[in-house]
Design an enzyme around this catalytic site. Structure first.
Site, PDB file in Angstrom:
ATOM      1  CG  HIS A 179      -0.237   0.103   2.526  1.00 49.86           C
ATOM      2  ND1 HIS A 179       0.320  -0.977   3.168  1.00 49.86           N
ATOM      3  CD2 HIS A 179       0.017   1.177   3.332  1.00 49.86           C
ATOM      4  CE1 HIS A 179       0.871  -0.602   4.290  1.00 49.86           C
ATOM      5  NE2 HIS A 179       0.713   0.709   4.424  1.00 49.86           N
ATOM      6  CG  ASP A 202       1.854   4.939   4.926  1.00 47.50           C
ATOM      7  OD1 ASP A 202       1.284   3.835   4.791  1.00 47.50           O
ATOM      8  OD2 ASP A 202       2.823   5.113   5.684  1.00 47.50           O
ATOM      9  CG  HIS A 220       5.145   0.880   2.797  1.00 49.09           C
ATOM     10  ND1 HIS A 220       4.685   2.100   2.332  1.00 49.09           N
ATOM     11  CD2 HIS A 220       4.492   0.674   3.971  1.00 49.09           C
ATOM     12  CE1 HIS A 220       3.810   2.599   3.180  1.00 49.09           C
ATOM     13  NE2 HIS A 220       3.676   1.745   4.188  1.00 49.09           N
ATOM     14  NE  ARG A 267       7.184  -5.781  12.054  1.00 49.48           N
ATOM     15  CZ  ARG A 267       6.841  -4.584  11.609  1.00 49.48           C
ATOM     16  NH1 ARG A 267       5.712  -4.005  12.053  1.00 49.48           N
ATOM     17  NH2 ARG A 267       7.590  -3.949  10.723  1.00 49.48           N
TER      18      ARG A 267
END
Length: 285
Positions: free
Chosen positions: A180, A182, A243, A253
């Site tokens: 996608h 941002d 990204h 994470r």
């Protein structure tokens, strides 16, 4: 003075100069962001922004030790305390300290409303929130120096994201691994900061951050960033930076997303943590 004193005086002067030089170098490193890995800007993503705020250079930087180990511990404690009141059904859990949005199952609740309804104590005190705001400001200053924009403002959503590799996706919103942009996904983002609060290879496996698209002819089309506690990944938010996050294979994470906008109306403003501070005040009363 005596000729026998002069060599010692020279040694002392030289040592003093070395110490001062080292101190200056340390301050310089703290003030100067790493070099930008440049990419051509996606012009259509920035043309509506003011000339002062839009990036003069597009690209990304990796800034290690942007947050100290002590600050990372505080930021992790805030995330863990807030997320203890919810938890996503799939891998990801999101906590937005500003809106109060918190993943619970396949939906979201308002964590501030939950604290009020249950009388549960606040999970962050004023000192911890001061650390969070200081980190926001530090990242904004690094973004201005790195990319040349001025007047950046924190925007929404600024949020914690935890991914548990043991939990499979339950809904489409849990599929965090898709590519996608941002600027397209969030609308207001001009600059994206990702402050990592867990270590790749220690706290989790998989979960690397992946840029797509060659930054220079002849180079690999993918750039991988391995999360590390205190490491900041900062990049311009336009279509030059397609990204994704690779799937987390195991472990947990944790990252804090810190975005900035050039749109005054989309800025969070000085009241961005008012509800969190109000909860802290109620607990301290």
């Amino acid at each position: 003075g005596s000729p026998t004193h002069r060599p010692w005086r020279a040694i002392v002067v030289c040592a003093t100069q070395i110490v001062i030089g080292a101190m200056i170098a340390l301050v310089w490193r703290q003030q100067q962001p790493p070099s930008v890995v440049a990419r051509p800007c996606s012009r259509e993503d920035y043309m509506s922004m003011s000339r002062e705020c839009r990036p003069k250079t597009c690209g990304h930087i990796i800034h290690d030790e942007l947050a100290s180990p002590e600050e990372v511990a505080v930021l992790r404690a805030i995330a863990e305390g807030g997320m203890a009141h919810g938890g996503g059904a799939g891998g990801p859990t999101v906590l937005d300290m500003h809106s109060g949005a918190l993943s619970l199952g396949a939906n979201f609740i308002n964590v501030w409303h939950r604290l009020n309804a249950t009388g549960a104590p606040a999970f962050a005190n004023d000192q911890q929130l001061d650390v969070l705001e200081a980190v926001y400001a530090r990242i904004g200053a690094v973004a201005e120096r790195a990319f040349g924009g001025e007047g950046l403002r924190l925007t929404s959503p600024a949020f914690y994201s935890r991914i548990n590799g043991s939990n499979p996706a339950q809904t489409g919103h849990d599929e965090y691994w898709h590519k996608h942009v941002d600027r397209q996904q969030y609308g207001t983002f001009a600059y994206t900061g990702l402050l990592y609060l867990s270590d790749h290879g220690i706290d989790f496996t998989g979960g690397e951050f992946e840029f797509h698209g060659a930054s220079q002819p002849g180079r690999r089309s993918e750039v991988l960033v391995h999360p590390r506690r205190g490491r900041l990944l900062l990049f311009t938010s336009g279509a030059e930076h397609i990204h994704r996050v690779r799937k987390v294979d195991s472990g947990v994470r944790l990252v804090l997303t810190v975005p900035f906008t050039c749109d005054h109306e989309a800025a969070l403003g000085a009241s961005k943590l008012d509800e969190a501070r109000a909860a802290a005040a109620r607990s301290a009363a």
